[in-house]
Design an enzyme around this catalytic site. Structure first.
Site, mmCIF file in Angstrom:
data_model
loop_
_atom_site.group_PDB
_atom_site.id
_atom_site.type_symbol
_atom_site.label_atom_id
_atom_site.label_comp_id
_atom_site.label_asym_id
_atom_site.label_seq_id
_atom_site.Cartn_x
_atom_site.Cartn_y
_atom_site.Cartn_z
ATOM 1 C CB VAL A 1 48.730 -0.947 21.957
ATOM 2 C CG1 VAL A 1 49.834 -1.588 22.790
ATOM 3 C CG2 VAL A 1 48.947 -1.233 20.497
ATOM 4 N N GLY B 101 44.582 -1.256 27.411
ATOM 5 C CA GLY B 101 44.848 -2.094 28.580
ATOM 6 C C GLY B 101 44.971 -3.564 28.215
ATOM 7 C CB VAL B 102 42.629 -5.950 26.534
ATOM 8 C CG1 VAL B 102 42.681 -7.393 26.047
ATOM 9 C CG2 VAL B 102 41.526 -5.782 27.575
ATOM 10 C CE LYS C 236 31.132 -5.520 25.089
ATOM 11 N NZ LYS C 236 32.386 -5.514 25.848
ATOM 12 C CB ALA D 258 36.565 -11.148 30.996
ATOM 13 C CG LEU E 225 34.181 -15.816 33.654
ATOM 14 C CD1 LEU E 225 32.828 -15.332 34.184
ATOM 15 C CD2 LEU E 225 34.871 -16.691 34.681
ATOM 16 C CG ASP F 52 29.586 -3.441 27.786
ATOM 17 O OD1 ASP F 52 30.207 -3.365 26.709
ATOM 18 O OD2 ASP F 52 29.924 -4.192 28.723
ATOM 19 C CE LYS G 30 30.310 -7.694 28.470
ATOM 20 N NZ LYS G 30 30.762 -7.477 29.880
ATOM 21 N N GLY H 69 38.545 -6.942 33.713
ATOM 22 C CA GLY H 69 39.941 -6.774 34.103
ATOM 23 C C GLY H 69 40.852 -7.066 32.930
#
Lengths: 371, 371
Positions: B11, B13-14, B128, B167, B169, B234, B238, B352
């Protein structure tokens, strides 16, 4: 092993490429997806080849493709002779759950697809026409149930039409994801014609309109009658599919289309039209100059925003994604609440039989695995 | 009305944005998809709030979000106190078919997710870490069955992880469509860090490396310790998720990572690191100059091609999609058989909490409607 039988309508460039790709990928689909894609029937206006056994064998399929490539008539392969009743073909096959793939370019398939969906078949469309005639047809092809006047609810388990807009590019799928998340889509702007992209790039490079169009025509980038591209109606159909995808109730006649030639040149023979092209050079030279004066560049843009759907030449910021676009690639900008000030952009080849067939095959696999 | 219950892990930000978006979109999901997304449990390391009734009510959920925003501890809301056993939470809820959503940033959820999937739950990951530890974990999270050593076959009906790369996309989804069509992916190249994009843009504009990094740090674009971004790990995660998405058997240790600072600066305190930044200015000024000499620009690029997965500063053609990229947006190029010489490109905000949460919500809706 999961089995998703296919009934193919249309064996032109895309349909033929699809057959080749399905055959070529059988081992890949079996190993990576435990998926089998038997083809039960192949038909076009010339005729139909149908099996009542498990599937048409690959040799027969490839033979058909080669035969069509040589301008052969499917009828000479088929039992039935000229095939004007695609619905009958589907009934003969009689396998609800099978995927009806429309690779034709006629609206005549609309009732066939609606009937098949109603009887439990699934559908993949590369054909824009059925989705750009009456709103009710679009609704019946893309939505389930028939709440509020045949509209129903969005669903993804029975139909896919990704390649109707930007060929294999993930345009419809991206729009559907934005909608699913409730992200308000404020504006869609896109370049959906490789031919018009080529023309616009030529104008930007300072060539006269007449020279660019003649070159495009000579290279076979345009239809035999270049007005079929320059008129913008094909782009308007793509804009309409996006607008309807947003949930708008809108008809093709409501799309404001600005073509690249005046009405008085719409009826004359092609040769006469080609001769008249230089009379349009000054007009486009001015449009490019006006755009440049504002630091903009000219593109042929489809815009869906503020309740309006329009298609035509437009000056866009030189440093925007559309402004950066060169040549024949397609590009679409999604401006949404979460994607601003810079939009979500999808870009790449937006035409070609193989890229389009590959997109159709992706739709087929998604439907097949979505059960 | 179809019901897809949710168990939320994390719980921050996302996770908080996801709760807000789910609550905000209830009417939209009901009307447009006949879909209900009840939240049965919300947990993080501090504790868990679980309902044994139909769902946690929206007032409670929004209260939780506000409470967490004020640095409150979930434990004070929850029965259990500190929650170190997420698996137990899922068992208490006891609703196989429910979607476990991982919005944490810890690999500790990996066994929880694998166990839940094995018991018929579905999963959506924004996290991730579980996908970038051992290959076998990735396989168990993303594939069905356990043919050839736990690898199994690709399937899309039980897990989604679109937001782990770019994110919201459509990156993973686009890759999966290319794979489904059998279009050979020759090369993936992407910019997956808004922070490093900002730094690279600054270098291109002629600013010294030290100035750009300090500015990014001051504006909060970087982690409190900028090395967490500048190190590139990071981005490497990805790239690894994309490589594994291609079917490669590869570990994080196999990704060649070139960070933006030398090893000797990796251990010192942050203040010391910031002071040492000017010693790196000349190096990056040279890299930019060398790139410019070949008509190229410097970008921080993740590359998956020719069996190698690498991450680091790279000179790319100025007129390529990556070369045209400015600022913090993410961009990924897919070079395939059908998408060459120009690639299929997806571009836009790649970070974001709201854009990421929206992507997670799209994954949830896709899973829910894919049944």
């Amino acid at each position: 092993m999961q089995r998703a039988p296919i009934i193919l309508l249309g064996v032109g460039g895309v349909g033929s490429a699809l057959i080749r790709q399905i055959v070529h990928n059988r081992a890949h689909h079996a190993a990576d997806y435990e998926l089998e894609l038997p083809i039960l029937a192949v038909c076009d206006r010339d005729g139909a080849v149908i099996t009542l056994r498990d599937a048409l064998d690959d040799a027969t399929l490839l033979d058909l493709v080669a035969y069509k490539a040589n301008k052969g008539r499917l009828a000479d392969h088929s039992q039935g002779g000229p095939q004007n009743d695609l619905a009958a073909v589907i009934d003969i096959v009689g396998q609800p759950g099978a995927i009806v793939v429309d690779c034709t370019a006629t609206e005549a398939t609309a009732p066939v697809l609606m009937g098949a969906l109603a009887r439990g078949y699934r559908a993949v469309l590369a054909n824009k026409k059925p989705l750009t005639i009456q709103q009710e047809v679009y609704d019946r092809l893309t939505r389930a149930g028939d709440t509020d006047g045949g509209r129903g609810v969005r669903q993804f388990s029975r139909a896919r039409w990704e390649t109707t807009c930007g060929a294999g590019l993930p345009v419809i799928g991206t729009l559907n994801r934005l909608l699913a998340s409730g992200d308000p889509v404020l504006r869609i702007a896109g370049a959906f014609s490789g031919t018009l992209g080529y023309v616009m790039s030529g104008l930007q490079d300072g060539q006269p309109f007449s020279a660019v169009v003649r070159e495009a025509h000579r290279l076979g980038y345009t239809e035999p009658d270049p007005r079929d591209d320059l008129g913008g109606v094909d782009v308007a159909r793509k804009a309409l599919i996006l607008a309807r995808g947003l949930g708008w109730r809108i008809e093709l006649a409501d799309v404001a289309v600005t073509g690249l030639y005046p009405a008085e040149l719409s009826a004359c023979p092609v040769a006469e039209f080609m001769d008249a092209l230089p009379s349009l050079d000054a007009h486009f030279r001015n449009l490019v100059a006006e755009a440049a004066a504002q630091g903009k560049v000219l593109r042929y843009v489809a815009t869906v925003a503020d309740g309006k759907c329009s298609v035509g030449p437009q000056a866009v910021a030189a440093n925007s994604p559309l402004g950066n676009l060169r040549g024949a690639d397609n590009l679409v900008e999604f401006h949404t609440r979460w994607y601003q000030p810079t939009p979500l952009v999808v870009q790449g080849r937006g035409a070609g039989v193989d890229a389009t067939a590959a997109g159709v095959l992706s739709d087929i696999v998604e439907l097949a695995l979505n059960h």
